[in-house]
Design a protein around this motif. Structure first.
Motif, short mmCIF file in Angstrom:
data_model
loop_
_atom_site.label_atom_id
_atom_site.label_comp_id
_atom_site.label_asym_id
_atom_site.label_seq_id
_atom_site.Cartn_x
_atom_site.Cartn_y
_atom_site.Cartn_z
N HIS A 171 -27.35 -41.13 -18.37
CA HIS A 171 -27.14 -39.92 -19.16
C HIS A 171 -26.80 -40.33 -20.59
CE1 HIS A 171 -27.31 -37.08 -15.83
NE2 HIS A 171 -26.61 -37.94 -15.12
N ARG A 176 -30.71 -34.01 -26.34
CA ARG A 176 -30.52 -32.58 -26.11
C ARG A 176 -31.25 -32.18 -24.84
NH1 ARG A 176 -31.71 -29.10 -31.38
NH2 ARG A 176 -30.75 -27.57 -29.99
N ARG A 177 -30.54 -31.49 -23.95
CA ARG A 177 -31.09 -31.09 -22.66
C ARG A 177 -31.20 -29.57 -22.59
NH1 ARG A 177 -31.29 -35.40 -19.30
NH2 ARG A 177 -30.02 -37.22 -19.88
N GLN A 178 -32.14 -29.12 -21.82
CA GLN A 178 -32.39 -27.70 -21.67
C GLN A 178 -31.51 -27.13 -20.57
OE1 GLN A 178 -36.39 -26.76 -20.53
NE2 GLN A 178 -36.25 -24.64 -21.22
N ASN A 179 -30.85 -26.04 -20.86
CA ASN A 179 -30.02 -25.34 -19.89
C ASN A 179 -30.64 -23.97 -19.65
OD1 ASN A 179 -28.01 -24.20 -18.31
ND2 ASN A 179 -26.35 -25.14 -19.49
N ILE A 180 -31.29 -23.82 -18.52
CA ILE A 180 -32.04 -22.59 -18.23
C ILE A 180 -31.11 -21.38 -18.09
CG2 ILE A 180 -33.69 -21.52 -16.67
CD1 ILE A 180 -34.83 -23.83 -18.23
N SER A 181 -29.97 -21.56 -17.42
CA SER A 181 -29.06 -20.42 -17.20
C SER A 181 -28.50 -19.88 -18.50
CB SER A 181 -27.92 -20.85 -16.27
OG SER A 181 -27.18 -21.92 -16.85
N VAL A 182 -28.21 -20.78 -19.44
CA VAL A 182 -27.71 -20.33 -20.74
C VAL A 182 -28.79 -19.60 -21.51
CG1 VAL A 182 -26.77 -21.11 -22.96
CG2 VAL A 182 -25.98 -22.15 -20.82
N GLN A 183 -30.00 -20.08 -21.44
CA GLN A 183 -31.10 -19.42 -22.15
C GLN A 183 -31.39 -18.04 -21.58
OE1 GLN A 183 -34.38 -22.10 -22.03
NE2 GLN A 183 -33.56 -23.44 -23.61
N ARG A 186 -28.78 -15.22 -22.58
CA ARG A 186 -28.61 -14.84 -23.99
C ARG A 186 -28.94 -13.37 -24.20
NH1 ARG A 186 -31.89 -18.63 -27.88
NH2 ARG A 186 -33.54 -17.92 -26.44
#
Length: 203
Positions: A171, A176-183, A186
């Motif tokens: 790690h 920068r990693r994608q966070n689907i739940s945050v997106q 929104r």
């Protein structure tokens, strides 16, 4: 006479390559010696009449697994010095597992030498090569009589693959990693920002 000569040649090179795999300090050299051991083991299979296993060893292990492992070792920045730092604390467990394997091998060899009738009753009859090919006979044994052992072997390989992925996963904080739940969570207020620009002025 020529078959015995090739047998001793393939066996000697296989044993020497296997020793070099575990004794070589360079991981790339270890993989190359592993490929050499696979090739000579395929020659032993050819001498034993198991041409399907010989070609499978060349195509699958040499052509895919060993080469893939070689590229992974060369591309990943793995610190092998750091991995070897905890070697001594795992040495007793490794010695115990090695002794268990050695005892099992001695038991199998002893049963083969002192009680050959015990191993003869456990083997499956070999079909006539003129009627059934080597590939068909192997498939019938694997998927009928030894289907559960075949599934257990596949499960062990799956666990080994997951363990290898877990050990080599690194790690990085700057990635920068994608966070689907945050997106998905929104709203319009947090997703966009409306700027009122006066005429003739920029931002």
């Amino acid at each position: 006479m020529i078959q015995a000569l090739f047998f001793y040649l393939f066996a000697a090179v296989t044993i020497a390559s296997a020793v070099m795999v575990i004794s070589s300090r360079n991981p790339v050299h270890s993989v190359l010696f592993l490929i050499l051991a696979f090739v000579n083991a395929a020659g032993l299979f050819m001498l034993a009449g198991a041409e399907f296993l010989a070609l499978l060893l060349i195509v699958v292990y040499v052509g895919a697994v060993a080469v893939l492992f070689l590229f992974v070792v060369m591309m990943l920045d793995v610190d092998f010095v750091e991995l070897r730092q905890g070697f001594m604390q795992y040495l007793p467990i490794g010695v115990l597992v090695g002794l268990i394997f050695l005892a099992e091998l001695l038991m199998v060899a002893g049963a083969w030498v002192f009680a050959p009738e015990a191993t003869a009753t456990a083997t499956a009859p070999i079909p006539d090569p003129a009627q059934v090919s080597n590939t068909l006979a192997l498939g019938q044994l694997l998927y009928t009589r030894y289907v559960y052992f075949f599934q257990v072997a596949g499960f062990v390989l799956l666990v080994a693959m997951i363990g290898a992925i877990t050990l080599t996963l690194r790690h990085r904080a700057y990635v920068r990693r994608q966070n689907i739940s945050v997106q998905v969570a929104r709203t319009r207020a947090t997703a966009i920002e409306v700027k009122h620009v006066e005429p003739g002025r920029g931002l």
